[in-house]
Write a protein that holds these residues in place. Structure first.
Motif, mmCIF file in Angstrom:
data_model
loop_
_atom_site.group_PDB
_atom_site.id
_atom_site.type_symbol
_atom_site.label_atom_id
_atom_site.label_comp_id
_atom_site.label_asym_id
_atom_site.label_seq_id
_atom_site.Cartn_x
_atom_site.Cartn_y
_atom_site.Cartn_z
ATOM 1 N N GLN A 54 44.644 33.806 37.785
ATOM 2 C CA GLN A 54 44.225 33.763 38.719
ATOM 3 C C GLN A 54 44.795 32.444 39.544
ATOM 4 O O GLN A 54 44.423 31.332 39.375
ATOM 5 C CB GLN A 54 42.500 33.461 38.652
ATOM 6 N N SER A 83 49.687 37.755 46.105
ATOM 7 C CA SER A 83 49.810 39.088 45.491
ATOM 8 C C SER A 83 50.514 39.257 44.064
ATOM 9 O O SER A 83 50.462 40.243 43.698
ATOM 10 C CB SER A 83 50.386 39.988 46.232
ATOM 11 N N ASN A 143 47.746 38.142 39.897
ATOM 12 C CA ASN A 143 46.323 38.190 39.910
ATOM 13 C C ASN A 143 45.575 39.390 39.031
ATOM 14 O O ASN A 143 46.064 40.434 39.317
ATOM 15 C CB ASN A 143 45.804 38.714 41.541
ATOM 16 N N SER A 152 39.523 38.538 40.289
ATOM 17 C CA SER A 152 39.118 38.416 41.905
ATOM 18 C C SER A 152 37.994 37.672 42.015
ATOM 19 O O SER A 152 37.132 37.511 41.268
ATOM 20 C CB SER A 152 39.117 39.770 42.652
ATOM 21 N N HIS A 200 41.484 43.983 40.890
ATOM 22 C CA HIS A 200 42.903 44.234 41.293
ATOM 23 C C HIS A 200 43.425 45.207 40.397
ATOM 24 O O HIS A 200 42.785 45.670 39.502
ATOM 25 C CB HIS A 200 43.659 43.074 41.343
#
Length: 245
Positions: A15, A21, A24, A27, A33
């Motif tokens: 994280q 982008s 990850n 979230s 994701h």
């Protein structure tokens, strides 16, 4: 290999502190994701995969017992859905091992352009226990051909169940067209345009060859939803909205 080179793996920077982008996995708003589903699939107790760059098809059995009469199916098609290879093998998947099934000749298969590789593992009772999907090309420039895929309108069938204070939807996607559908993404939306969050999907960002279907379950707090619907989009998936029953 998990059992021959090292005994474990960890993800670096699951994280990022700075929005990006890359990397990850989690979230901040519960909108999961795509990377999460990739990691989830790779961590299956029984998992079918294709190794790169040698094209070996492998059935991973992380369990403590051998799995007899496992069937592995590999289907390779081009973007026009012409079958280039359709192969099936039955084997015993040794416990705590990555079992090599057979190898695909990727250089030959990709010589004329992008190919799609669909893998399935089926147990002795005929149950599909693992699937996987890849797009392969001889070089990066060939992947531009993915932009030429025709839009695909997937059919959807949805059922609803209330479990305590949660709603559970079962959504079945089917590709009844003659074009592969890449990375179909399901989202649950409220009538006012807000997204229903948290929402926990059994799978998402799925790809379906013509004639294939996939059932996905999604759970969310009933209190967070009001006149909700299921929306669908994807790489070449026609955006649709389906009212829940």
């Amino acid at each position: 290999g998990l059992w021959t080179v090292n005994s474990g793996r960890m993800l670096w920077m699951t994280q990022p502190a700075w929005p990006s982008s890359a990397w990850n996995i989690f979230s901040s708003d519960y909108d999961t994701h795509a990377s999460f589903y990739g990691v989830k699939k790779a961590s299956e107790p029984v998992h079918v995969q294709m190794n790169l760059p040698d094209g070996k098809i492998v059935l991973v059995n992380n369990g403590l017992a051998d799995l007899k009469d496992m069937t592995v199916i590999a289907k390779v098609v081009d973007l026009a859905n012409h079958t280039l290879l359709d192969r099936k093998t039955t084997l015993t998947a040794t416990h705590e091992a990555a079992n090599t099934v057979f190898a695909l000749d990727l250089p030959t298969l990709t010589a004329k352009g992008v190919v799609l590789v669909s893998l399935k593992a089926i147990d002795a009772q005929g149950k599909e226990v693992s699937t996987n999907f890849y797009w392969q090309a001889a070089n990066d420039a060939q992947f531009q051909a993915l932009n030429t895929l025709a839009p695909v309108a997937l059919t959807t069938a949805t059922t609803r169940t209330t479990v305590g204070d949660e709603t559970e939807l079962r959504v079945t996607l089917a590709n009844t067209t003659q074009t592969p559908a890449i990375e179909a993404k399901l989202t649950v939306m409220n009538a006012d345009g807000s997204q229903v969050l948290p929402a926990y999907f059994s799978d998402n960002y799925v790809s379906l060859l013509p004639g294939e279907s996939r059932s996905i379950t999604v759970r969310y707090p009933s209190s967070r939803a009001k006149q909700e619907s299921v929306t669908l989009r994807g790489w070449n998936v026609t955006p649709t909205t389906t009212t829940t029953p």
